[in-house]
Write a protein that holds these residues in place. Structure first.
Motif, mmCIF file in Angstrom:
data_model
loop_
_atom_site.group_PDB
_atom_site.id
_atom_site.type_symbol
_atom_site.label_atom_id
_atom_site.label_comp_id
_atom_site.label_asym_id
_atom_site.label_seq_id
_atom_site.Cartn_x
_atom_site.Cartn_y
_atom_site.Cartn_z
ATOM 1 N N UNK A 84 6.824 56.890 30.157
ATOM 2 C CA UNK A 84 5.787 56.348 30.489
ATOM 3 C C UNK A 84 4.572 57.643 30.375
ATOM 4 N N UNK A 85 4.891 58.547 30.298
ATOM 5 C CA UNK A 85 4.050 59.907 30.164
ATOM 6 C C UNK A 85 3.724 59.924 28.649
ATOM 7 N N UNK A 124 -8.199 55.567 34.479
ATOM 8 C CA UNK A 124 -8.953 54.377 35.246
ATOM 9 C C UNK A 124 -10.625 55.192 35.895
ATOM 10 N N UNK A 125 -10.523 56.506 35.420
ATOM 11 C CA UNK A 125 -11.727 57.398 35.699
ATOM 12 C C UNK A 125 -11.688 57.554 37.484
ATOM 13 N N UNK A 126 -10.473 57.641 37.916
ATOM 14 C CA UNK A 126 -10.525 57.842 39.339
ATOM 15 C C UNK A 126 -9.581 58.837 39.578
ATOM 16 N N UNK A 139 1.590 53.031 40.259
ATOM 17 C CA UNK A 139 0.960 54.055 41.201
ATOM 18 C C UNK A 139 1.413 53.852 42.622
ATOM 19 N N UNK A 140 1.230 52.649 43.062
ATOM 20 C CA UNK A 140 1.737 52.287 44.574
ATOM 21 C C UNK A 140 2.989 52.640 44.647
ATOM 22 N N UNK A 158 -1.229 60.608 38.862
ATOM 23 C CA UNK A 158 -2.418 61.369 38.407
ATOM 24 C C UNK A 158 -3.045 60.796 37.162
ATOM 25 N N UNK A 159 -2.265 60.621 36.110
ATOM 26 C CA UNK A 159 -2.663 60.356 34.785
ATOM 27 C C UNK A 159 -3.164 58.885 34.802
#
Ligand code: ADP
Length: 498
Positions: free
Chosen positions: A329-330, A467-469, A388-389, A461-462
């Motif tokens: 994934x990374x 997403x620009x967040x 993420x969730x 975080x990545x």
């Protein structure tokens, strides 16, 4: 015959001239030399030009003007003398004229010198006219010459011959004061111009120093930077705006290079650490699996123990599986920025799916999991946000022993805020900055026991960065932790695909 030899070894005058030319105009020389040569050349040309003009043209013009005046004077006088009835009367007229005007007069008729104003009598002697400079004839009736008198004064003479009357008049006059003044001026001008040349050369030398000084400073600083002294600042002590700007831009360039090099060094360090961490994370479960498999091969093993060893081996296998999934994934997120495919979807629905998937794990630990939200649409990559969730809620369950995990969605202007709160052990403040780093764990043992890879939050975080967040965290040790982030709110309440 080798024709190029001629060029390799030029000889003779051409070669000497060529060497001289190369010596004056070398193919490579400091700016100072070029500027100095240019100044010297132009000022030198100006001085030589002005010198030639005053020395030749101006002098010649002055001289011919003077000769003309003298000649007119002599012509007038000679016409009057010619009209005298007798030679004696002509001499008397010449005498009175010379007294009034203080000129030097010599009067001859044919070969006889009738009268000379200095001697105030007739002159006699061999070849007298030639000696007096009065050897004029029909071919050359006018002659000019100069004579230096014993008192050091320069006299200018004109000799006129009238063939009709055979009269010869010699009229001499000291050089006019104006002519002398003009000559003095010429001299002063030449000296002045030479002084100007010297001053200009001095000025050009100072100017070149002013130009080359900052250039030298910039060159030596640039050399130092090349040699690895990246902290070196280029400093020029000059008022010239161009040099100030050049030094400023070079310093900025070097600053940005320094930052980039530091960033590269940091990345290389992280990379090395990352590889070290991976080998560590991989080796441990492989060793454990090996150990359990070896033990399982023993025929005397109790079925109870055998079952436990098999479970442990599987657990370690699962850990390896999780690690490789996270690493893949990374790597995907790192090398493929286009992996994010935003679309409008109902975030509440996605959150419910994740919560339902993880509910058994929470209930197993006796935790209550709240996720009662109304539908809210966002524009983001659904599958990445699911990840993420999952990571955040999974962590909340893993690091909470009692109490609850609450997942809440709230609309905030054009954003939707997602919040995962737990009543777990919390994260000490000094670790808060570092938990998003890869493989960073507050309590490594507990993380491993719960199947954690130490990569979950860095993936969170990545994904949000893509997403620009940003991801935020606040925590109180012993009371719990709150993670939150935002996603762009989508106006429509109907899902629209990207
Ligand atoms: P791990 O796989 O170890 O959970 P993460 O990157 O997901 O790795 O998290 C990094 C570290 O942050 C964890 O090891 C843990 O110490 C801490 N952490 C993460 N979430 C929580 C939480 N909800 N409560 C307490 N500590 C947490």
């Amino acid at each position: 015959m080798n024709r190029s030899r001629k060029y390799l070894r030029p000889k003779g005058l051409r070669y000497v001239l060529y060497r001289l030319w190369r010596w004056i105009f070398p193919t490579r020389a400091p700016v100072r030399t070029w500027m100095f040569l240019t100044f010297a050349l132009f000022v030198g040309l100006a001085v030589v030009g002005a010198g030639l003009y005053t020395g030749l043209v101006l002098h010649g013009q002055l001289r011919s003007a003077m000769e003309q005046t003298l000649r007119t004077q002599a012509e007038r006088l000679l016409t009057q003398l010619e009209q005298a009835p007798t030679p004696e009367e002509a001499v008397a007229l010449a005498r009175s004229y010379s007294r009034v005007t203080e000129v030097h007069l010599t009067l001859a008729r044919g070969e006889t010198v009738l009268w000379d104003s200095e001697a105030d009598r007739p002159l006699e002697g061999e070849n007298l006219r030639a000696r007096l400079g009065m050897d004029v004839d029909t071919e050359r009736p006018v002659r000019f010459f100069e004579r230096l008198h014993p008192d050091g004064q320069r006299w200018l003479y004109v000799v006129l011959y009238r063939p009709a009357s055979a009269w010869v008049l010699r009229l001499g006059q000291p050089e006019p004061v104006l002519f002398k003044l003009a000559q003095q001026m010429e001299l002063t001008l030449l000296v002045g111009m030479l002084a100007a040349l010297l001053l200009a050369l001095l000025g050009s030398w100072i100017a070149t120093q002013k130009v080359t000084g900052p250039l030298h400073a910039i060159r030596s600083s640039a050399r130092n930077i090349i040699e690895g002294h990246f902290d070196e600042k280029i400093q020029v002590h000059t008022r010239a705006a161009e040099f100030q700007d050049l030094a400023h831009h070079l310093n900025k360039m070097s600053d940005s290079f320094r930052e980039k090099i530091a960033e590269l060094q940091r990345l290389t360090r992280l990379q090395t650490e990352f590889i070290g961490n991976i080998s560590h994370e991989v080796r441990n479960p492989i060793f454990s699996i090996g150990g359990y498999l070896e033990a399982l091969a023993s025929p005397t093993l109790e079925p109870e123990v055998r079952k436990r060893y098999a479970e442990k081996a599987l657990q370690n296998l699962q850990r390896l599986n999780n690690l490789f999934n996270d690493l893949i994934e990374i790597a995907r997120l790192e090398y493929r920025a286009d992996l994010i495919h935003p679309a409008v979807f109902n975030l509440q629905e996605l959150l419910d799916e994740v919560v339902e998937m993880l509910r058994p794990k929470a209930e197993e630990k006796g935790l209550i999991i709240h996720a009662e939200n109304s539908p809210l649409y966002v524009r983001a990559d659904r599958e990445r946000i699911r990840q993420v969730l999952t990571n955040l809620i999974d962590n909340a369950i893993a690091y909470t022993d009692e109490g609850y995990v609450r997942c809440r969605l709230r609309r905030r202007r054009d954003k939707v805020q997602v919040e995962v709160v737990d009543t777990g052990r919390g994260i000490p403040e000094e670790h808060l900055d570092r938990i998003f780093e890869r493989f960073y764990r507050v309590d490594p043992d507990r993380s491993r026991r719960s199947g954690g890879t130490g990569l979950g939050l860095s993936i969170v975080k990545q994904i949000l960065q893509a997403h620009g967040e940003a991801i935020h965290v606040e925590s109180t040790v012993g009371r719990g932790t709150r993670f939150w982030f935002e996603l762009p709110y989508a106006e429509t309440d109907q899902p629209v695909s990207a």
